[in-house]
Design an enzyme around this catalytic site. Structure first.
Site, short mmCIF file in Angstrom:
data_model
loop_
_atom_site.label_atom_id
_atom_site.label_comp_id
_atom_site.label_asym_id
_atom_site.label_seq_id
_atom_site.Cartn_x
_atom_site.Cartn_y
_atom_site.Cartn_z
CD1 TRP A 78 -2.03 -2.21 1.88
CD2 TRP A 78 -3.08 -1.12 0.23
NE1 TRP A 78 -3.11 -2.97 1.50
CE2 TRP A 78 -3.78 -2.33 0.50
CE3 TRP A 78 -3.56 -0.27 -0.77
CZ2 TRP A 78 -4.92 -2.71 -0.21
CZ3 TRP A 78 -4.70 -0.65 -1.47
CH2 TRP A 78 -5.36 -1.85 -1.18
CB SER A 100 6.96 6.41 1.96
OG SER A 100 7.28 5.56 3.05
CB SER A 101 4.81 1.82 -0.25
OG SER A 101 6.02 1.09 -0.42
CB SER A 102 2.77 -0.69 4.05
OG SER A 102 2.83 -1.90 4.76
#
Ligand SMILES: C[S@@+](CC[C@H](N)C(=O)[O-])C[C@H]1O[C@@H](n2cnc3c(N)ncnc32)[C@H](O)[C@@H]1O
Length: 382
Positions: A78, A100-102
């Site tokens: 995500w 940026s992400s998960s």
């Protein structure tokens, strides 16, 4: 068991069935850590494809709790920030690239396992992101054995708050992770959640002899390869690329330099010796990038475009009228000549997957080789 707990257990079972997760120690961490805490109040989704590439924020309070938890515990990445704008701060659609992400939980835990991480290890993570991977590491290793570096101050603060709430207090550093974290060195493992064009030398000096660096090599032609290096007592390292298709966003200082509008000018034309569609293959693209590391690649299929921002060198391919392909090149670097040479070496070896390649790093150079360390090789742009 609450709904979130049940979803965590289901995620762990799915990751095990799908071959991402093998070790019960890490499985227990997946079953425990609340990913919803790390995803925060909003996520970005890409909407309106293919016409628009804008990202739209989806807010947690705009969807039923069950739906949000279902999204949270899918084995998906995500995006939480686009070009520096956090999802919760977006006031409308945002054009740009994820910054940026998960990472998908399967890849997070696969990276941890592939680095050979076991209780007792001290780990340096580069790219804290949301802090979810940092939480998994802290859960198993103990926070005192975990150091994580994040370059983006907003992402770092968000991750610190989430980790605090989850009860983990690892060493969190807001800085360029390409410098490592010398104060806590030496570490047993370094796991990078962003890719690099070459391996930063400070990392080699901060890992114990026999320790591991797990990092994706990336570049400006979208080639990616996950390599596992073992560091020796001289601060040199060697290792092989791993099976699969792993990619991460480039470390910010390794991203391509800014350039103006792409303008293609006439050049010298000749038949191409290789099929340009080979650059659409995962390994073919990586090999092309090794041969022309300072070029950005655009286009696809038979119509590839390469542009070198430093010298203005260009190459463009197209199908020939009857059979084969034409390449048109311009500028001091003959980008396509270099790519043809490298692709021919790779195809002569049977076009193997990247896992047949390795990387050797000495104090003066970084060399990707095919087959064995004395096989054909290409230097990284150190
Ligand atoms: C894919 S995300 C990390 C995901 C994280 N492991 C998680 O599970 O949430 C990559 C992160 O690397 C960070 N990053 C990029 N370049 C960096 C650098 N030079 N040093 C430290 N962090 C960097 C980005 O800001 C981004 O937050």
């Amino acid at each position: 068991m609450s709904t979130a707990q049940a979803l965590r257990h289901r995620l762990a079972a799915t990751l095990t069935e799908d071959d991402w997760l093998h070790d019960n120690t890490w499985r227990a961490a997946i079953e425990t850590e609340p990913r919803e805490l790390f995803l925060g109040p909003a996520l970005f989704q890409q909407t309106g494809l293919p016409e628009s590439t804008a990202w739209t924020a989806l807010r947690r309070d705009s969807v039923p709790t069950q739906e949000w938890l279902n999204l949270t515990y899918r084995n998906d990445s995500w995006v939480t920030q686009v070009d520096g704008v956090l999802a919760e701060e977006a006031t409308g659609p945002v054009e740009g690239s994820p910054s940026s992400s998960s990472t998908l939980p399967g890849l997070v835990v696969q990276m941890i396992e592939r680095a050979g991480t076991t209780p007792g290890d001290r780990v340096l993570e580069i790219g804290t992101g949301t802090g979810y991977s940092t939480a998994l590491l802290s859960n198993v290793l103990g926070a005192r054995n975990v150091t994580s570096v994040e370059i983006d101050p907003d992402a770092a603060e968000r991750a610190r708050n989430a980790l605090d709430t989850a009860g983990h207090h690892p060493t969190l550093i807001t800085n360029d992770g390409l410098l490592g974290a010398p104060d806590g060195a030496p570490y047993d493992r370094l796991i990078a959640a962003c890719s690099v064009r070459f391996v930063p030398y400070p990392w080699l000096r901060q890992i114990k002899p026999g320790g591991t660096i797990l990092v994706t090599l990336g570049g400006w032609s979208f080639g990616h390869g996950l390599v596992r290096l073992t560091v020796d007592a001289n601060g040199e390292a060697t290792g092989r690329f791993l099976p699969g298709y792993t990619s991460f966003m480039l470390a910010r200082p390794h991203d391509h330099p800014p350039r103006g509008r792409l303008e293609f000018l006439p050049g010298e034309q000749r038949p191409s010796r290789i099929d340009p569609t080979l650059l659409d293959d995962w390994t073919g693209r990586f090999v092309g990038q090794l041969a022309a590391p300072s070029a950005e690649r655009f286009g696809a299929g038979a119509e590839q475009i390469l542009f070198d921002v430093a010298t203005g060198s260009q190459a463009r391919t197209r199908p020939a009228e009857h059979e084969g392909w034409i390449v048109e090149q311009r500028g001091p670097l003959k980008l396509w000549d270099a790519i043809e040479d490298a692709i021919e070496v790779w195809t002569a070896a049977g076009s193997p997957h990247l896992r047949e390649f390795g990387l050797t790093i000495t104090r003066v150079r970084q060399r990707v080789w095919l087959g064995t360390p004395d096989g054909p090789s290409w230097l990284l742009p150190v």
